[in-house]
Scaffold this active site. Sequence first.
Site, mmCIF file in Angstrom:
data_model
loop_
_atom_site.group_PDB
_atom_site.id
_atom_site.type_symbol
_atom_site.label_atom_id
_atom_site.label_comp_id
_atom_site.label_asym_id
_atom_site.label_seq_id
_atom_site.Cartn_x
_atom_site.Cartn_y
_atom_site.Cartn_z
ATOM 1 N N THR A 1 49.085 46.501 35.716
ATOM 2 C CA THR A 1 50.347 45.777 35.902
ATOM 3 C C THR A 1 51.516 46.361 35.420
ATOM 4 O O THR A 1 51.167 47.460 34.429
ATOM 5 C CB THR A 1 50.389 44.418 35.683
ATOM 6 O OG1 THR A 1 51.423 43.895 36.298
ATOM 7 C CG2 THR A 1 50.470 44.185 34.067
ATOM 8 N N CYS B 1 48.006 45.230 40.555
ATOM 9 C CA CYS B 1 46.913 44.250 40.351
ATOM 10 C C CYS B 1 45.927 44.552 41.223
ATOM 11 O O CYS B 1 44.971 43.743 41.619
ATOM 12 C CB CYS B 1 47.231 42.793 40.554
ATOM 13 S SG CYS B 1 48.522 42.072 39.720
ATOM 14 N N GLY C 1 42.100 41.010 34.693
ATOM 15 C CA GLY C 1 43.065 41.864 35.686
ATOM 16 C C GLY C 1 42.921 43.130 35.643
ATOM 17 O O GLY C 1 42.216 43.742 34.896
#
Length: 208
Positions: A73, A171, A70
């Site tokens: 965040t 993200c 990812g």
Amino acid sequence: MEWKIESLPVPYDKAMCFMQQRVEGIANKTQDELVWLLEHFPLYTAGTSARSEELLTDSLFPVYSTGRGGKYTYHGPGQRIAYVMMDLKARDKCNVRLYVETLGEWIVKTLKHFSIRSYFNPNLIGVWVNHNGSEKKIAAFGIRIRKWITYHGVSINVFTDLSHYSGIIPCGIKEYGITSLKTLGVNILYEEFDVVLKKEFNKVFCNC
């Protein structure tokens, strides 16, 4: 499956060390699988595909590089984190894709208990809701697998201060926003949320 629930915020580096040690223990058959529920002090994390331009400022909170998948965040108070350390080899029906989809099903069913309609998006990995005509993410996923043992996991915004996301492009997605149970009108404490998390986890993973 052991469950561990923290009552105080856990420093991020301490959590990473704990998970790495636990993964080794699970792989060596000396420790049980674990679902670890906690929250962190305010911070940003950068996954393996994070790009530098997605960090808008590094002056708000500490920034940690992490080996999970990812992008950027946020973690902080009001966000329930579920780190899942599970042996996929021990589950004939489980593979990586199915594992991630089952995590999504777990969170969707948990939110349904609180009358929140949500869905797992396999393309924009996470759990999303349609709020006032726009799509918003309520739960983010970041997974890593070592020796077929999963770790890292899911973060769900329960009563998170959403302004804390302002230092990143969450993200890597500019087009959509972030929401929380509180923003959606559901005011609960972790204790109530955790009971439902555990109940729904046992349901969705019982055949896996």
